[in-house]
Design an enzyme around this catalytic site. Structure first.
Site, PDB file in Angstrom:
ATOM      1  CD  GLN A   6     -13.018  -1.963  -0.210  1.00 30.75           C
ATOM      2  OE1 GLN A   6     -12.179  -1.869   0.675  1.00 30.75           O
ATOM      3  NE2 GLN A   6     -14.206  -2.541   0.001  1.00 30.75           N
TER       4      GLN A   6
ATOM      5  NE  ARG B 246      -3.792   0.683   2.031  1.00 28.18           N
ATOM      6  CZ  ARG B 246      -4.991   0.759   2.607  1.00 28.18           C
ATOM      7  NH1 ARG B 246      -5.155   1.485   3.701  1.00 28.18           N
ATOM      8  NH2 ARG B 246      -6.010   0.116   2.111  1.00 28.18           N
TER       9      ARG B 246
END
Ligand code: CP
Ligand code: NVA
Length: 308
Positions: free
Chosen positions: A137, A107
């Site tokens: 996601q 990330r």
């Protein structure tokens, strides 16, 4: 190298197979305790590095638990603590990490960091969110939609709010899974042209409708996200709130969607800003399922990357 960098860069048949695998793996676990292993342990003997340059609750915990359920090991690293934050190049970090671990999830802020990592790693790399996209996601979100309502193909999704990184991955998913997507939000916060062009080129042009009430009419799913993302400057907070307030997902807006419409939010949410508590905790909301399905969807992504 089977990196999972973005939904628009991954073959639609592979994406479909990952969603189906995720649904099957979730069903196979039944209600066993979270820490109990799966029946098969495809990641046995594998080491996965989880690198975070930004905060995270869901991504961090769901990847960690998912790898362990499949018999693998994890190490969670913060970018700041690594030499990455002190001048060693991304390329050199990728080369070194590839000698220790079997897969890297990162990330980060700049997309360029992710791409440089993928270019120089000799193990698969997974995008755990950048300033531009958040593919894991939306894999979980597609899974969640289908778990509740059946195939997402041909459905109508409406995004109300900031045209941000999470919207970008929804735009990619609309093209790859074949559903309609409408964006409603203020013009200064429109999605990037590149994403609109991608969806249009794939035959799924994104509709832009400035009036949120018109936009949500007939929606199968209404989606929003925070008004200020982790990469947005604090100085923009007040301006963004003023621009985005008309796009709040509240009970009135939800009532204009289809009666059985779902409400989605990737979380973390700022209650009563982008969505009211009434909607988040109301009958349309599937936000906790979305959060849980990060675990199952990412397990399928990990298996695809590792070919196990
Ligand atoms: N939705 C999501 O990615 O949450 P975290 O920032 O907590 O990982
Ligand atoms: N758009 C948000 C998503 C967080 C999961 C951000 O980038 O901060």
């Amino acid at each position: 190298m089977p990196h999972f960098l973005d939904i628009h860069k991954t073959d639609p048949a592979a994406l479909r197979a990952m969603i189906d695998a995720a649904l099957a793996m979730k069903a196979a676990r039944g209600d066993r305790p979270r820490g109990a292993p799966d029946d098969t342990l495809p990641l046995s003997g594998r080491m996965v590095a989880l690198i975070f340059e930004k905060p995270s609750t869901r991504t961090r915990v769901s990847f960690d638990v998912g790898v362990r359920q499949m018999g693998g090991e994890t190490m969670v690293l913060s970018g700041r603590e690594m030499q990455l934050g002190h001048g060693e190049t991304i390329a050199d970090t990728a080369r070194v990490m590839s000698r220790y671990v079997d897969l890297i999830m990162i990330r980060t802020y700049e997309e360029a960091t992710l791409l440089e990592m993928a270019e120089h790693a000799t193990v698969p790399v997974i995008n755990g969110l950048t300033n531009r996209t958040h593919p894991c996601q939306i894999m979980a979100d597609v899974m969640t939609y289908e778990e509740h309502r059946g195939p997402i193909a041909g459905r109508r999704a409406v995004w109300s709010g900031d045209g941000n990184n999470v919207f970008a991955s929804w735009a990619h998913a609309a093209a790859q899974f074949g559903f309609d997507l409408t964006f409603t939000g203020p013009e200064p916060l429109d999605p990037e042209r590149e994403w609109l062009d991608f969806a249009a080129a794939k035959g799924r042009p994104i509709t832009i409708e400035r009036d949120p009430e018109k936009a949500v009419a007939g929606a199968d799913v209404v989606i929003t996200d925070t008004w200020v993302s982790m990469h947005d400057p604090e100085s923009a907070r007040e301006r963004r709130h003023n621009q985005l307030r008309p796009y709040q997902v509240n009970e009135h807006l939800m009532s204009l969607a289809k009666p059985d419409a779902l409400f989605m939010h990737c979380l973390p949410a700022h209650r009563n800003d982008e969505a009211t508590s009434g909607v988040m905790d109301g009958p349309h909301s599937v936000i906790w399922d979305e959060a849980e399905n990060r675990l199952h969807a990412q397990k399928a992504i990990l298996r695809w990357c590792l070919g196990v």
